[in-house]
Design a protein around this motif. Structure first.
Motif, PDB file in Angstrom:
ATOM      1  N   GLU A  74      26.969  63.233  66.123  1.00 13.71           N
ATOM      2  CA  GLU A  74      26.247  61.955  66.143  1.00 13.71           C
ATOM      3  C   GLU A  74      26.335  61.240  64.802  1.00 13.71           C
ATOM      4  OE1 GLU A  74      22.259  62.745  67.464  1.00 13.71           O
ATOM      5  OE2 GLU A  74      22.950  63.542  69.389  1.00 13.71           O
ATOM      6  N   LEU A  75      26.190  61.994  63.711  1.00  9.17           N
ATOM      7  CA  LEU A  75      26.276  61.382  62.383  1.00  9.17           C
ATOM      8  C   LEU A  75      27.689  60.883  62.093  1.00  9.17           C
ATOM      9  CD1 LEU A  75      23.985  63.795  60.355  1.00  9.17           C
ATOM     10  CD2 LEU A  75      23.582  61.369  60.810  1.00  9.17           C
ATOM     11  N   ILE A  76      28.688  61.634  62.532  1.00  9.81           N
ATOM     12  CA  ILE A  76      30.074  61.183  62.352  1.00  9.81           C
ATOM     13  C   ILE A  76      30.300  59.887  63.134  1.00  9.81           C
ATOM     14  CG2 ILE A  76      32.495  61.719  62.827  1.00  9.81           C
ATOM     15  CD1 ILE A  76      31.784  64.702  62.273  1.00  9.81           C
ATOM     16  N   ARG A  77      29.838  59.859  64.388  1.00 11.13           N
ATOM     17  CA  ARG A  77      30.003  58.657  65.225  1.00 11.13           C
ATOM     18  C   ARG A  77      29.381  57.420  64.592  1.00 11.13           C
ATOM     19  NH1 ARG A  77      28.728  61.476  70.226  1.00 11.13           N
ATOM     20  NH2 ARG A  77      30.789  61.948  71.009  1.00 11.13           N
ATOM     21  N   ALA A  78      28.254  57.612  63.911  1.00 12.10           N
ATOM     22  CA  ALA A  78      27.527  56.486  63.319  1.00 12.10           C
ATOM     23  C   ALA A  78      28.140  56.021  61.994  1.00 12.10           C
ATOM     24  CB  ALA A  78      26.062  56.881  63.090  1.00 12.10           C
ATOM     25  N   ALA A  79      29.057  56.807  61.438  1.00 15.71           N
ATOM     26  CA  ALA A  79      29.614  56.515  60.118  1.00 15.71           C
ATOM     27  C   ALA A  79      30.760  55.508  60.189  1.00 15.71           C
ATOM     28  CB  ALA A  79      30.098  57.816  59.466  1.00 15.71           C
ATOM     29  N   ASP A  80      31.017  54.886  59.051  1.00 14.40           N
ATOM     30  CA  ASP A  80      32.166  53.998  58.912  1.00 14.40           C
ATOM     31  C   ASP A  80      33.434  54.788  58.580  1.00 14.40           C
ATOM     32  OD1 ASP A  80      30.715  51.454  59.153  1.00 14.40           O
ATOM     33  OD2 ASP A  80      29.789  52.067  57.259  1.00 14.40           O
ATOM     34  N   LEU A  81      33.248  55.989  58.021  1.00  7.27           N
ATOM     35  CA  LEU A  81      34.369  56.821  57.606  1.00  7.27           C
ATOM     36  C   LEU A  81      33.923  58.275  57.604  1.00  7.27           C
ATOM     37  CD1 LEU A  81      37.301  56.837  56.303  1.00  7.27           C
ATOM     38  CD2 LEU A  81      36.120  56.882  54.093  1.00  7.27           C
ATOM     39  N   LEU A  82      34.802  59.172  58.063  1.00  8.37           N
ATOM     40  CA  LEU A  82      34.568  60.604  57.966  1.00  8.37           C
ATOM     41  C   LEU A  82      35.430  61.144  56.841  1.00  8.37           C
ATOM     42  CD1 LEU A  82      33.661  63.462  58.806  1.00  8.37           C
ATOM     43  CD2 LEU A  82      35.475  63.412  60.543  1.00  8.37           C
ATOM     44  N   GLU A  96      40.601  66.436  67.007  1.00  5.93           N
ATOM     45  CA  GLU A  96      39.240  66.360  67.546  1.00  5.93           C
ATOM     46  C   GLU A  96      38.356  65.483  66.654  1.00  5.93           C
ATOM     47  OE1 GLU A  96      35.545  69.451  68.280  1.00  5.93           O
ATOM     48  OE2 GLU A  96      37.570  70.179  68.648  1.00  5.93           O
ATOM     49  N   PHE A  97      38.473  65.652  65.332  1.00  8.16           N
ATOM     50  CA  PHE A  97      37.710  64.802  64.412  1.00  8.16           C
ATOM     51  C   PHE A  97      38.112  63.342  64.579  1.00  8.16           C
ATOM     52  CE2 PHE A  97      37.019  68.728  61.883  1.00  8.16           C
ATOM     53  CZ  PHE A  97      35.638  68.649  61.797  1.00  8.16           C
ATOM     54  N   GLU A  98      39.397  63.072  64.662  1.00  3.87           N
ATOM     55  CA  GLU A  98      39.877  61.699  64.801  1.00  3.87           C
ATOM     56  C   GLU A  98      39.382  61.062  66.092  1.00  3.87           C
ATOM     57  OE1 GLU A  98      44.009  62.153  62.221  1.00  3.87           O
ATOM     58  OE2 GLU A  98      44.053  62.513  64.383  1.00  3.87           O
ATOM     59  N   ALA A  99      39.206  61.849  67.146  1.00  2.41           N
ATOM     60  CA  ALA A  99      38.766  61.333  68.444  1.00  2.41           C
ATOM     61  C   ALA A  99      37.281  60.942  68.453  1.00  2.41           C
ATOM     62  CB  ALA A  99      39.037  62.367  69.537  1.00  2.41           C
ATOM     63  N   ILE A 100      36.512  61.430  67.496  1.00  2.94           N
ATOM     64  CA  ILE A 100      35.075  61.116  67.472  1.00  2.94           C
ATOM     65  C   ILE A 100      34.856  59.624  67.250  1.00  2.94           C
ATOM     66  CG2 ILE A 100      32.885  61.500  66.265  1.00  2.94           C
ATOM     67  CD1 ILE A 100      33.814  64.398  65.805  1.00  2.94           C
ATOM     68  N   GLY A 101      35.684  59.002  66.410  1.00  5.92           N
ATOM     69  CA  GLY A 101      35.522  57.563  66.287  1.00  5.92           C
ATOM     70  C   GLY A 101      35.927  56.951  64.973  1.00  5.92           C
ATOM     71  N   PRO A 102      35.203  57.207  63.899  1.00  5.86           N
ATOM     72  CA  PRO A 102      35.559  56.492  62.668  1.00  5.86           C
ATOM     73  C   PRO A 102      36.874  57.016  62.081  1.00  5.86           C
ATOM     74  CG  PRO A 102      33.840  58.088  62.200  1.00  5.86           C
ATOM     75  CD  PRO A 102      34.051  58.085  63.701  1.00  5.86           C
ATOM     76  N   PRO A 103      37.499  56.236  61.202  1.00  8.51           N
ATOM     77  CA  PRO A 103      38.685  56.734  60.519  1.00  8.51           C
ATOM     78  C   PRO A 103      38.362  58.022  59.765  1.00  8.51           C
ATOM     79  CG  PRO A 103      38.343  54.399  60.056  1.00  8.51           C
ATOM     80  CD  PRO A 103      37.134  54.884  60.795  1.00  8.51           C
ATOM     81  N   VAL A 104      39.370  58.870  59.586  1.00 12.27           N
ATOM     82  CA  VAL A 104      39.211  60.161  58.916  1.00 12.27           C
ATOM     83  C   VAL A 104      40.066  60.174  57.654  1.00 12.27           C
ATOM     84  CG1 VAL A 104      39.555  62.664  59.095  1.00 12.27           C
ATOM     85  CG2 VAL A 104      38.796  61.352  61.102  1.00 12.27           C
ATOM     86  N   ARG A 105      39.461  60.554  56.537  1.00 13.23           N
ATOM     87  CA  ARG A 105      40.201  60.837  55.308  1.00 13.23           C
ATOM     88  C   ARG A 105      39.943  62.299  55.012  1.00 13.23           C
ATOM     89  NH1 ARG A 105      42.343  56.748  52.115  1.00 13.23           N
ATOM     90  NH2 ARG A 105      43.422  58.543  51.234  1.00 13.23           N
ATOM     91  N   ALA A 106      40.994  63.090  55.020  1.00 18.29           N
ATOM     92  CA  ALA A 106      40.860  64.541  54.860  1.00 18.29           C
ATOM     93  C   ALA A 106      41.909  65.049  53.890  1.00 18.29           C
ATOM     94  CB  ALA A 106      41.014  65.225  56.220  1.00 18.29           C
TER      95      ALA A 106
END
Length: 163
Positions: free
Chosen positions: A25-33, A47-57
């Protein structure tokens, strides 16, 4: 800008580890993970990318070649005027804050992982932050992650307990 901050998720394809719903839920609400390494599998990254916000890893010491071909070992991000560095292993706790300041002299903050222990330290305006792990707490008292709010070029971190 709102960031969801995680590290050390250690999720493999077909494995038992899953992100707690509060984390999702917190990831979904974020502008960036932001993920500070030890993702463990390309499937988990997807799986992380599918949650919603862009991912920087970045990669961690447990990440294999499939992830190393796709992600850097460390990164520096410019976000809303703040400079955020990512590294997985920030080394021993003794002298860590000063060492990270020397290693990333242009950063306002460094996000790291590896120990699974939530940590937030600062020296003036410079900060280091370990979100802990939402999936494998090891010696930490609880599963945790972080959020960061960036406004007016300033970063404010907060730990979120997921248990």
């Amino acid at each position: 800008m709102l960031l969801a901050v995680v590290s050390d998720t250690h999720m493999v394809a077909g494995g038992r580890r899953r992100l707690p719903e509060g984390c999702v839920e917190l990831i979904r609400a974020a502008d960036l993970l932001v993920h500070a390494g030890d993702i463990m599998s390309l499937e988990a990254l997807i799986e992380f990318e599918a949650i919603g916000p862009p991912v920087r890893a970045i990669t961690g010491n447990m990440d294999g070649w499939e992830l190393r071909d796709r992600l850097p070992d460390e990164a520096e991000l410019e976000l809303e005027g703040a400079r955020l560095a990512l590294v997985h292993d920030a080394g021993p706790s003794a002298g860590r804050l000063a060492r990270m300041r020397r290693r990333f002299p242009d950063a306002d903050a460094v996000v790291f992982g590896h120990s699974h222990l939530p940590l937030h330290e600062r020296d003036g305006a410079f900060q280091i932050f370990n979100p802990g792990s939402p999936t494998e707490r090891r010696r930490a008292p609880q599963h945790a992650m972080g959020i960061a709010r960036i406004q007016d070029a300033a970063v404010k971190f907060e730990h979120v307990v997921l248990d």
